[in-house]
Design a protein around this motif. Structure first.
Motif, mmCIF file in Angstrom:
data_model
loop_
_atom_site.group_PDB
_atom_site.id
_atom_site.type_symbol
_atom_site.label_atom_id
_atom_site.label_comp_id
_atom_site.label_asym_id
_atom_site.label_seq_id
_atom_site.Cartn_x
_atom_site.Cartn_y
_atom_site.Cartn_z
ATOM 1 N N LEU A 184 0.827 -1.215 0.000
ATOM 2 C CA LEU A 184 0.000 0.000 0.000
ATOM 3 C C LEU A 184 0.858 1.260 0.000
ATOM 4 C CD1 LEU A 184 -2.744 -1.109 2.577
ATOM 5 C CD2 LEU A 184 -2.951 -0.978 0.076
ATOM 6 N N VAL A 185 1.959 1.233 0.764
ATOM 7 C CA VAL A 185 2.871 2.387 0.792
ATOM 8 C C VAL A 185 3.409 2.663 -0.611
ATOM 9 C CG1 VAL A 185 5.115 3.205 1.616
ATOM 10 C CG2 VAL A 185 3.519 2.118 3.213
ATOM 11 N N GLY A 186 3.726 1.582 -1.343
ATOM 12 C CA GLY A 186 4.235 1.748 -2.695
ATOM 13 C C GLY A 186 3.256 2.448 -3.616
ATOM 14 N N LEU A 187 1.954 2.261 -3.390
ATOM 15 C CA LEU A 187 0.947 2.946 -4.199
ATOM 16 C C LEU A 187 0.876 4.434 -3.869
ATOM 17 C CD1 LEU A 187 -1.956 0.328 -4.113
ATOM 18 C CD2 LEU A 187 -0.261 0.693 -5.931
ATOM 19 N N LEU A 188 1.291 4.782 -2.654
ATOM 20 C CA LEU A 188 1.278 6.192 -2.251
ATOM 21 C C LEU A 188 2.533 6.948 -2.666
ATOM 22 C CD1 LEU A 188 -0.136 5.855 1.396
ATOM 23 C CD2 LEU A 188 -1.368 6.599 -0.645
ATOM 24 N N ILE A 189 3.632 6.207 -2.874
ATOM 25 C CA ILE A 189 4.917 6.839 -3.192
ATOM 26 C C ILE A 189 4.814 7.820 -4.361
ATOM 27 C CG2 ILE A 189 7.238 6.399 -4.111
ATOM 28 C CD1 ILE A 189 7.116 5.853 -1.186
ATOM 29 N N PRO A 190 4.214 7.440 -5.511
ATOM 30 C CA PRO A 190 4.159 8.396 -6.627
ATOM 31 C C PRO A 190 3.382 9.662 -6.306
ATOM 32 C CG PRO A 190 3.687 6.159 -7.372
ATOM 33 C CD PRO A 190 3.647 6.126 -5.878
ATOM 34 N N LEU A 191 2.491 9.596 -5.308
ATOM 35 C CA LEU A 191 1.672 10.757 -4.971
ATOM 36 C C LEU A 191 2.359 11.694 -3.988
ATOM 37 C CD1 LEU A 191 -1.741 8.893 -4.531
ATOM 38 C CD2 LEU A 191 -0.855 9.998 -6.598
ATOM 39 N N ILE A 192 3.108 11.127 -3.033
ATOM 40 C CA ILE A 192 3.687 11.950 -1.980
ATOM 41 C C ILE A 192 5.176 12.226 -2.173
ATOM 42 C CG2 ILE A 192 2.011 11.087 -0.314
ATOM 43 C CD1 ILE A 192 4.152 9.286 0.847
ATOM 44 N N TRP A 193 5.838 11.430 -3.014
ATOM 45 C CA TRP A 193 7.284 11.597 -3.128
ATOM 46 C C TRP A 193 7.704 12.955 -3.690
ATOM 47 C CZ3 TRP A 193 11.185 9.934 -0.737
ATOM 48 C CH2 TRP A 193 12.470 10.194 -1.214
ATOM 49 N N PRO A 194 7.007 13.530 -4.657
ATOM 50 C CA PRO A 194 7.433 14.840 -5.158
ATOM 51 C C PRO A 194 7.566 15.887 -4.055
ATOM 52 C CG PRO A 194 5.827 13.898 -6.644
ATOM 53 C CD PRO A 194 5.882 12.995 -5.443
ATOM 54 N N GLY A 195 6.711 15.829 -3.016
ATOM 55 C CA GLY A 195 6.825 16.781 -1.911
ATOM 56 C C GLY A 195 8.091 16.584 -1.108
ATOM 57 N N PHE A 196 8.410 15.311 -0.806
ATOM 58 C CA PHE A 196 9.660 15.032 -0.087
ATOM 59 C C PHE A 196 10.867 15.441 -0.920
ATOM 60 C CE2 PHE A 196 6.881 12.038 2.218
ATOM 61 C CZ PHE A 196 7.226 12.360 3.516
ATOM 62 N N THR A 206 23.372 17.007 -7.076
ATOM 63 C CA THR A 206 22.970 16.051 -8.110
ATOM 64 C C THR A 206 23.839 16.274 -9.330
ATOM 65 O OG1 THR A 206 20.679 16.022 -7.325
ATOM 66 C CG2 THR A 206 21.072 15.236 -9.555
ATOM 67 N N LEU A 207 24.310 15.174 -9.930
ATOM 68 C CA LEU A 207 25.237 15.286 -11.056
ATOM 69 C C LEU A 207 25.005 14.130 -12.019
ATOM 70 C CD1 LEU A 207 27.584 17.289 -11.747
ATOM 71 C CD2 LEU A 207 29.154 15.521 -10.918
ATOM 72 N N GLU A 208 25.231 14.401 -13.294
ATOM 73 C CA GLU A 208 25.145 13.363 -14.319
ATOM 74 C C GLU A 208 26.495 12.658 -14.399
ATOM 75 O OE1 GLU A 208 22.449 11.700 -17.262
ATOM 76 O OE2 GLU A 208 22.138 13.356 -15.859
ATOM 77 N N ILE A 243 13.861 18.095 0.208
ATOM 78 C CA ILE A 243 15.287 17.790 0.202
ATOM 79 C C ILE A 243 16.032 18.734 -0.732
ATOM 80 C CG2 ILE A 243 17.010 16.050 -0.391
ATOM 81 C CD1 ILE A 243 15.599 15.493 2.188
ATOM 82 N N ALA A 244 15.440 19.005 -1.878
ATOM 83 C CA ALA A 244 16.055 19.941 -2.816
ATOM 84 C C ALA A 244 16.168 21.331 -2.193
ATOM 85 C CB ALA A 244 15.244 20.002 -4.109
ATOM 86 N N GLY A 245 15.148 21.699 -1.389
ATOM 87 C CA GLY A 245 15.201 22.984 -0.699
ATOM 88 C C GLY A 245 16.329 23.049 0.313
ATOM 89 N N LEU A 246 16.529 21.955 1.064
ATOM 90 C CA LEU A 246 17.644 21.899 2.012
ATOM 91 C C LEU A 246 18.971 22.008 1.277
ATOM 92 C CD1 LEU A 246 18.769 21.423 4.865
ATOM 93 C CD2 LEU A 246 18.597 18.968 4.433
ATOM 94 N N GLY A 247 19.064 21.313 0.136
ATOM 95 C CA GLY A 247 20.275 21.410 -0.663
ATOM 96 C C GLY A 247 20.494 22.814 -1.176
ATOM 97 N N SER A 291 21.823 10.054 -13.602
ATOM 98 C CA SER A 291 21.696 11.134 -12.632
ATOM 99 C C SER A 291 21.920 10.574 -11.230
ATOM 100 C CB SER A 291 20.308 11.778 -12.721
ATOM 101 O OG SER A 291 20.184 12.824 -11.775
ATOM 102 N N VAL A 292 22.901 11.113 -10.522
ATOM 103 C CA VAL A 292 23.289 10.605 -9.210
ATOM 104 C C VAL A 292 23.151 11.726 -8.185
ATOM 105 C CG1 VAL A 292 25.096 9.476 -7.875
ATOM 106 C CG2 VAL A 292 24.928 9.050 -10.323
ATOM 107 N N SER A 293 22.579 11.394 -7.016
ATOM 108 C CA SER A 293 22.353 12.389 -5.969
ATOM 109 C C SER A 293 23.111 12.019 -4.706
ATOM 110 C CB SER A 293 20.862 12.498 -5.651
ATOM 111 O OG SER A 293 20.140 12.931 -6.785
ATOM 112 N N GLY A 294 23.600 13.049 -4.000
ATOM 113 C CA GLY A 294 24.317 12.839 -2.752
ATOM 114 C C GLY A 294 25.819 12.937 -2.969
#
Length: 529
Positions: A192-204, A254-256, A208-212, A261-264
Motif C-alpha cells: 500500500l505504501v508503494g501505491l502512495l509513493i508516486p503521490l507523496i514523493w514529489p513533496g519530499f 545532483t550530477l550526471e 530535500i532539494a530545498g535543504l540542498g 543522474s546521481v544524488s548525494g
C-alpha cells in the motif's frame, strides 16, 4: 533485558536510527577504499608512471577490486532498508532484517504496478524515464526514492516488527503467527505504501532539494555549516542523520555521471570513482567529504593532544602519554576522534565549540583551494588512497600544508586556554590519573577492558534494560540512573559518560566498543541463565 520495555523518546529514536546507518556506511567506506585502490592503480597515468603495474595479472587484481568495491554503491538503498530494522529491533533481529528486504522490494514492485497502471511503463524512452525519475532498483523499474525512501521503508518495517513479532493468532491460523507474521504484514503494508509513493514523493523530493539549495546557496560557507554541524551533533549521537542527508540525498548535490543522474555527495564521488570516463572528481561533492576533515583530524587534534601533554604536570606526563598517543593513532589512522574529543568536551565545552568551528573552517578552506579527496573518514588512508594515488589533480599536496597550520593553531589555542582557565585536562590534577592502570589479568577480556568492573559500575545486570553500541559508544537504558558510578567507569578507561535523561546514557569506549558490548552481553546472559 527485553522483559522490561520502556517507551523510547523521540530523541532516543533518532539516536537509535542514526546508529543503524553505521553498518552500511562502514561497508561503504571499505568498498570505497577497494574501488579507490583498484581504479587508481589501473589508470593510464599511474601505469605510465609505474610501468610494472601494467602486468596483466596485477591489472586483473585491480579490476577485481574495483568491481567488487562497486557492490556497496550499487545496492546502497536496500542495505539501508535492511540495516535499519536489523539495528533497531530489540528481539528477533534476523526476522526484522529479512522483513526489511521484503518491504523494500514490495514497495518498489507496488510503484512499478502504479507506473504500469498509469501507462508510464513499459517504455524505453530516456526522456520519459528521466521526467518520472524512473531507475532500475534491484531489478525493478521504479521511482528512485534513493536513501530517503529506503530509510522510510526501514522505519515502517521496524515499527511493524515491534508491533507484531509476538502476535498470537487463532489456532486455525497459528502457523502464520509470531515472527512469521512480520514479513506477511510487511508485504501488505508496504504494498500500500508503494501505491502512495508516486503521490507523496514529489513533496519530499522538493523539501530535500530545498535543504540542498540552502546549503549550496551558502556558497563556500556551505561546507563550513555542514562540518561544524556534524561536530556539534556528535556528542549527542545525532551526527549520522545530517551526514546521511548530505551524503546520500539531493541536499548533497545532483550530477550526471556516466549517463546516470546521481544524488548525494558520497554517491556522486563513488559513481565517478567507478566511471572510466569521469575524468576526476567533482568539487561540488568532495567538499562535503574526507578532505574537509583532514585539517582537523590529521593536524588539529594531534596539536590539541600535544598541548594537553605539555600542560599536564611533569610528574603525570608519562602516565597520560599512552592515552594521548592511542587517541592520536585512532584519529589519524582510523578517523575516530572521540578518544581525543572527550578528553576536553566535558571539562571545557567552549574548547569543543572552537574545535567544531575550526573543523568547519577546514571544510571551507579545502573547498576554496580546490582539493578533491573523497570517501568518508578523513584519515591518512583516505589521504593516500583517494588523494596521492589519484595524482596531482586532487591537489593532495595542499593537505599537509593546511594540516600543519591547523596543528599550530590548535596547539596554541589549547595550550593558552588550558593554562589561562586552569582546565582539568588529563594530568592536570595533583593526583595522577588512573589512565595507566590497566585491568587485572584475572578480569580482562579479549577487548582489553575490565568488563565485569564496567558492568558493576553501571549498576549490574539487573539495572540494565537495553544494551547496544554504535561506532565508539555503548548505548544503554537503565532502571535507576543513581546506580551508575561515573567515577568508577572512568577509572576503568572509559573516555566519557553522557547522561541523556533519567534512563538513557552513553558510555564512550572507543574503537573496541563492539568487543566490550559483546563481553557484557555474554556476561548478562550467563548470569540470567
Amino acid at each position: 533485558m527485553s522483559a522490561s520495555k520502556q517507551k523510547i523518546t523521540l530523541w532516543e529514536f533518532f539516536q537509535s536510527l542514526g546508529k543503524t546507518f553505521m553498518l552500511p556506511v562502514a561497508l561503504l567506506s571499505f568498498c570505497g577504499i577497494m574501488m579507490g585502490i583498484g581504479s587508481s592503480l589501473s589508470s593510464h597515468d599511474v601505469i605510465t608512471l609505474l610501468p610494472f603495474l601494467g602486468n596483466r595479472v596485477l591489472q586483473l587484481i585491480f579490476m577485481w577490486m574495483s568491481s567488487t568495491g562497486s557492490f556497496a554503491f550499487s545496492y546502497l538503498p536496500v542495505m539501508f532498508a535492511i540495516a535499519i530494522p536489523l539495528g533497531m529491533a530489540r528481539e528477533n533481529k534476523g526476522v526484522a532484517a529479512f522483513s526489511g528486504f521484503v518491504g523494500f522490494a514490495v514497495m518498489n514492485l507496488a510503484v512499478n504496478f502504479w507506473l504500469h497502471a498509469r501507462g508510464i511503463l513499459p517504455t524505453t524512452d530516456a526522456a520519459v524515464l528521466k521526467a518520472n525519475n524512473i531507475q532500475n532498483i534491484i531489478g525493478i523499474q521504479s521511482i528512485d526514492t534513493g536513501i530517503l525512501g529506503a530509510v522510510f521503508a526501514g522505519i515502517i518495517v521496524y515499527w511493524l516488527h515491534e508491533r507484531f513479532h509476538t502476535i498470537r493468532l487463532p489456532d486455525a491460523l497459528a502457523f502464520f503467527g509470531g515472527t512469521r507474521f512480520v514479513p506477511i504484514i510487511t508485504t501488505l503494508v508496504m504494498g500500500l505504501v508503494g501505491l502512495l509513493i508516486p503521490l507523496i514523493w514529489p513533496g519530499f523530493a522538493a523539501a530535500i532539494a530545498g535543504l540542498g539549495w540552502v546549503i549550496n546557496g551558502a556558497g563556500d560557507f556551505g561546507p563550513m555549516i555542514f562540518g561544524t554541524g556534524e561536530r556539534l551533533l556528535l556528542p549527542f549521537g545525532l551526527q549520522h542523520i545530517l551526514v546521511a542527508i548530505i551524503r546520500f540525498t539531493d541536499a548533497g548535490g545532483t550530477l550526471e555521471v556516466c549517463g546516470h543522474s546521481v544524488s548525494g555527495a558520497l554517491t556522486i564521488f563513488q559513481a565517478q570513482l567507478s566511471c572510466p570516463t569521469s575524468g576526476g572528481f567533482a568539487e561540488s561533492a568532495t567538499r562535503f567529504l574526507s578532505q574537509g576533515k583532514m585539517p582537523a583530524f590529521l593536524g588539529g587534534l594531534p596539536g590539541a593532544a600535544l598541548a594537553m601533554y605539555h600542560c599536564a604536570r611533569p610528574e603525570n606526563r608519562h602516565k597520560i602519554k599512552g592515552l594521548l598517543i592511542s587517541g592520536v593513532v585512532a584519529c589519524v589512522v582510523g578517523g575516530t576522534t572521540e578518544p581525543l574529543e572527550f578528553l576536553f568536551l566535558f571539562v571545557a565545552p567552549f574548547l569543543y565549540v572552537i574545535h567544531a568551528l575550526l573543523t568547519g573552517l577546514g571544510f571551507t578552506l579545502m573547498a576554496v583551494l580546490g582539493v578533491t579527496i573523497g570517501n568518508t573518514d578523513g584519515n591518512v588512508i583516505d589521504f593516500v588512497v583517494f588523494g596521492i594515488l589519484h595524482g596531482l589533480q586532487t591537489k593532495w599536496y595542499l593537505v599537509p600544508v593546511v594540516s600543519a597550520i591547523w596543528f599550530a593553531a590548535y596547539y596554541l589555542i589549547f595550550r593558552f586556554a588550558i593554562r589561562r582557565f586552569d582546565i582539568k585536562t588529563p594530568g592536570r590534577d595533583r593526583e595522577a590519573p588512573r589512565t595507566d592502570k590497566g585491568p587485572s589479568a584475572a578480569t580482562v577480556g579479549k577487548s582489553g577492558y575490565d568488563t565485569p568492573a564496567i558492568l558493576s559500575a553501571l549498576g549490574g545486570r539487573e539495572n540494565i534494560t537495553s544494551l547496544d553500541n554504535c561506532l565508539t559508544r555503548l548505548r544503554l537504558s537503565v532502571k535507576d540512573m543513581s546506580q551508575v558510578d561515573d567515577a568508577a567507569l572512568k577509572a576503568n578507561r572509559v573516555i566519557g559518560v553522557v547522561h541523556l535523561n533519567q534512563h538513557s546514557l552513553q558510555v564512550v569506549i572507543g574503537p573496541q566498543v563492539q568487543s566490550v558490548k559483546d563481553e557484557m552481553a555474554s556476561m548478562m546472559q550467563s548470569a540470567s541463565a
